[in-house]
Write an enzyme that holds these catalytic residues in place. Structure first.
Site, PDB file in Angstrom:
ATOM      1  N   HIS A   1       1.099   1.604  -2.797  1.00  0.00           N
ATOM      2  CA  HIS A   1       1.478   2.313  -4.020  1.00  0.00           C
ATOM      3  C   HIS A   1       0.300   2.316  -4.990  1.00  0.00           C
ATOM      4  O   HIS A   1      -0.244   1.270  -5.335  1.00  0.00           O
ATOM      5  CB  HIS A   1       2.703   1.647  -4.661  1.00  0.00           C
ATOM      6  CG  HIS A   1       3.948   1.867  -3.853  1.00  0.00           C
ATOM      7  ND1 HIS A   1       4.890   0.896  -3.639  1.00  0.00           N
ATOM      8  CD2 HIS A   1       4.390   2.972  -3.189  1.00  0.00           C
ATOM      9  CE1 HIS A   1       5.863   1.399  -2.883  1.00  0.00           C
ATOM     10  NE2 HIS A   1       5.588   2.646  -2.594  1.00  0.00           N
TER      11      HIS A   1
ATOM     12  N   GLU B   1      -0.248   0.122  -8.374  1.00  0.00           N
ATOM     13  CA  GLU B   1      -0.151  -1.338  -8.296  1.00  0.00           C
ATOM     14  C   GLU B   1      -1.546  -1.935  -8.088  1.00  0.00           C
ATOM     15  O   GLU B   1      -1.886  -2.440  -7.028  1.00  0.00           O
ATOM     16  CB  GLU B   1       0.833  -1.705  -7.166  1.00  0.00           C
ATOM     17  CG  GLU B   1       2.219  -1.139  -7.437  1.00  0.00           C
ATOM     18  CD  GLU B   1       3.167  -1.128  -6.232  1.00  0.00           C
ATOM     19  OE1 GLU B   1       2.800  -1.697  -5.176  1.00  0.00           O
ATOM     20  OE2 GLU B   1       4.262  -0.561  -6.350  1.00  0.00           O
TER      21      GLU B   1
ATOM     22  N   ARG C   1       2.408   6.781  -8.122  1.00  0.00           N
ATOM     23  CA  ARG C   1       2.861   5.833  -7.096  1.00  0.00           C
ATOM     24  C   ARG C   1       2.587   6.315  -5.669  1.00  0.00           C
ATOM     25  O   ARG C   1       2.135   5.586  -4.808  1.00  0.00           O
ATOM     26  CB  ARG C   1       4.374   5.632  -7.285  1.00  0.00           C
ATOM     27  CG  ARG C   1       5.101   4.955  -6.128  1.00  0.00           C
ATOM     28  CD  ARG C   1       6.597   4.915  -6.444  1.00  0.00           C
ATOM     29  NE  ARG C   1       7.410   4.532  -5.306  1.00  0.00           N
ATOM     30  CZ  ARG C   1       7.853   3.292  -5.087  1.00  0.00           C
ATOM     31  NH1 ARG C   1       7.528   2.306  -5.893  1.00  0.00           N
ATOM     32  NH2 ARG C   1       8.642   3.042  -4.052  1.00  0.00           N
TER      33      ARG C   1
ATOM     34  N   HIS D   1       2.302  -5.694  -2.764  1.00  0.00           N
ATOM     35  CA  HIS D   1       2.738  -4.776  -3.826  1.00  0.00           C
ATOM     36  C   HIS D   1       2.768  -5.514  -5.169  1.00  0.00           C
ATOM     37  O   HIS D   1       2.557  -6.715  -5.235  1.00  0.00           O
ATOM     38  CB  HIS D   1       4.164  -4.281  -3.540  1.00  0.00           C
ATOM     39  CG  HIS D   1       4.282  -3.354  -2.384  1.00  0.00           C
ATOM     40  ND1 HIS D   1       4.617  -2.034  -2.532  1.00  0.00           N
ATOM     41  CD2 HIS D   1       4.118  -3.540  -1.049  1.00  0.00           C
ATOM     42  CE1 HIS D   1       4.660  -1.447  -1.348  1.00  0.00           C
ATOM     43  NE2 HIS D   1       4.363  -2.337  -0.421  1.00  0.00           N
TER      44      HIS D   1
ATOM     45  N   GLU E   1       5.571  -9.078  -3.665  1.00  0.00           N
ATOM     46  CA  GLU E   1       5.431  -8.416  -4.970  1.00  0.00           C
ATOM     47  C   GLU E   1       4.755  -9.421  -5.890  1.00  0.00           C
ATOM     48  O   GLU E   1       5.326 -10.459  -6.211  1.00  0.00           O
ATOM     49  CB  GLU E   1       6.809  -8.053  -5.547  1.00  0.00           C
ATOM     50  CG  GLU E   1       7.633  -7.086  -4.704  1.00  0.00           C
ATOM     51  CD  GLU E   1       7.317  -5.624  -4.974  1.00  0.00           C
ATOM     52  OE1 GLU E   1       6.434  -5.336  -5.809  1.00  0.00           O
ATOM     53  OE2 GLU E   1       7.947  -4.769  -4.332  1.00  0.00           O
TER      54      GLU E   1
END
Ligand code: ARG
Ligand code: ZN
Length: 409
Positions: A169, A172, A227, A297, A371
């Site tokens: 993405h 990020e 994104r 991510h 994440e």
């Protein structure tokens, strides 16, 4: 642009807070570029707004003056989550274009795509015994997809492998920063830190620093909040497919969208996107050696594993829980930071078509999505001063999982 950003914030956060008092507003948005037109179309198709002029979002083009009514009759209010995003964005890109290699804290800054390509080359030249560069494909806009193959100096008969991809993405940014961090740390601490040495001697490590180069570049030049990738398919007004919805794992079911304008657009068919296809092809042809898969991510601070595409539990669920629980505990102990962990679907939401689920079904039974920081204070705009902590936490988690999996022994 600023008006649009404020407006986007209004609409997004309106639902989140308790009401005090407020009033309806009509915004006049002078749309001058194609990108602004896309943003305005996006905002005007949300429920909390009514488009007064033009009559339909499709009619918004560069040059249109958009009038947008914000419905706040039911007592809607908002809090400003982030003020002055322009300054934050400026801080993040400062001095990369002027002199990217000037300071000692290279890894504590964000770097442009061009600079990352330069860095990849340099790594290979400086460490010819441990680093090989592989070209696994190219993006929609024909940017190369380079993978760094890291290997320890010890020859072992049955060498396993591990895969890490960053930057699926575009917005990020901490994710590519982590891949760079991971590579330099591995090379610097090989034969110094026992975990790193063990990891590199027992496994080849494939690192894809920027899986979505077109999108990443676009976040540097045009829209920091992009994104998806930048492919054009059915609808020329709505660009990009969500690469983490484009893999063949319950593809395009609930949690993904068949509409090209949506942020979670799944693409035309599984692996329709060259970036997803390149990764899938590489892993398919290395599936006998790759035992560990990580996809990096942000944000949210979570250590996730399959499935994201269904509520079903994977056969080795308990073992995966143990691995990420241990990693989360180590992060807590060293960095005093809380990470949630668990199967994706139950920990966040259903998200079919993800790379981790696909890799798992291919037979890579240790498959994870991390994440990284933070929890939303800065979100995608994590300041450079927080890069080192975010990366060290993730590094600790990757090492912890990697040295614990049974296939290593
Ligand atoms: N936040 C990421 C996304 O929306 C990951 C969600 C979990 N999905 C997954 N396949 N692990 O794509
Ligand atoms: Zn993501």
């Amino acid at each position: 642009m600023k008006a649009l950003l404020i407006c986007a914030l209004l609409v997004n956060f309106a639902k989140l807070c308790n009401c005090t008092s407020t009033h309806d507003q009509v915004l006049s948005i002078p749309v001058t570029t194609k990108e602004q037109a896309a943003i305005a179309r996006n905002i005007s198709s949300q429920n909390e707004t009514v488009l007064w002029s033009p009559a339909a979002p499709e009619h918004i083009r560069a040059g249109t003056e958009v009038h947008l009514f914000l419905i706040v009759t039911k007592c809607i209010c908002f809090r400003v989550l982030l003020d002055n995003t322009e300054e934050l964005i400026e801080m993040q890109t400062r001095n990369d274009s002027s002199d990217p290699r000037s300071s000692a804290s290279y890894y504590e800054r964000y770097h442009s795509l061009e600079e990352i390509y330069f860095w990849i080359n340099e790594m290979a030249q400086d460490h010819p015994d441990m680093v090989k560069v592989l070209l696994i494909g190219s993006s929609f806009e024909k940017n190369p997809l380079y993978v760094l193959k890291l290997s320890g100096r010890q020859e072992r008969a049955e060498k396993r492998a591990m895969w890490i991809d960053c930057g699926i993405h575009a917005r990020e940014w901490i994710s590519p920063a982590f891949c760079l961090w991971f590579v330099q740390y591995s090379l610097n601490f090989y034969n110094q830190n026992s975990d790193i040495t063990e990891m590199l001697d027992s496994m080849d490590i494939y690192v894809l620093p920027v899986m979505n180069p077109d999108g990443y570049q676009y976040t540097w030049t045009t829209n920091r909040m992009w994104r998806k990738n930048r492919s054009v398919s059915q609808d020329i007004n709505c660009i990009g497919t969500d690469l983490n919805r484009n893999f063949d794992a319950n593809w395009c079911t609930v949690g993904a969208s068949p509409r090209p304008c949506d942020e979670i657009y799944c693409g035309l068919f599984p692996e329709s996107e060259p970036e997803a296809a390149a990764v899938a092809n590489f892993l398919r042809s290395h599936k006998d050696v790759v035992k560990l898969y990580f996809s990096i991510h942000s944000y949210g601070q979570m250590l996730l594993f399959p499935y994201a595409c269904s509520n079903e539990q994977v056969p080795n669920h308990a073992e995966l829980v143990e691995l990420v629980q241990e990693a989360a505990m180590k992060i807590k102990r060293h960095y005093k930071n809380n990470y949630k962990y668990g199967a994706s679907a139950e920990t966040i939401y259903l998200a079919p078509g993800g790379s981790d689920d696909w890799a798992y079904n291919l037979g890579i039974l240790y498959s994870f999505t991390f994440e990284l920081e933070d929890r939303g204070r800065y979100g995608f705009l994590l300041p450079p001063s927080l890069i080192s902590k975010a990366c060290n936490e993730a590094l600790l988690a990757v090492k912890s999982v990697a040295i614990s999996i049974p296939t290593l022994q």
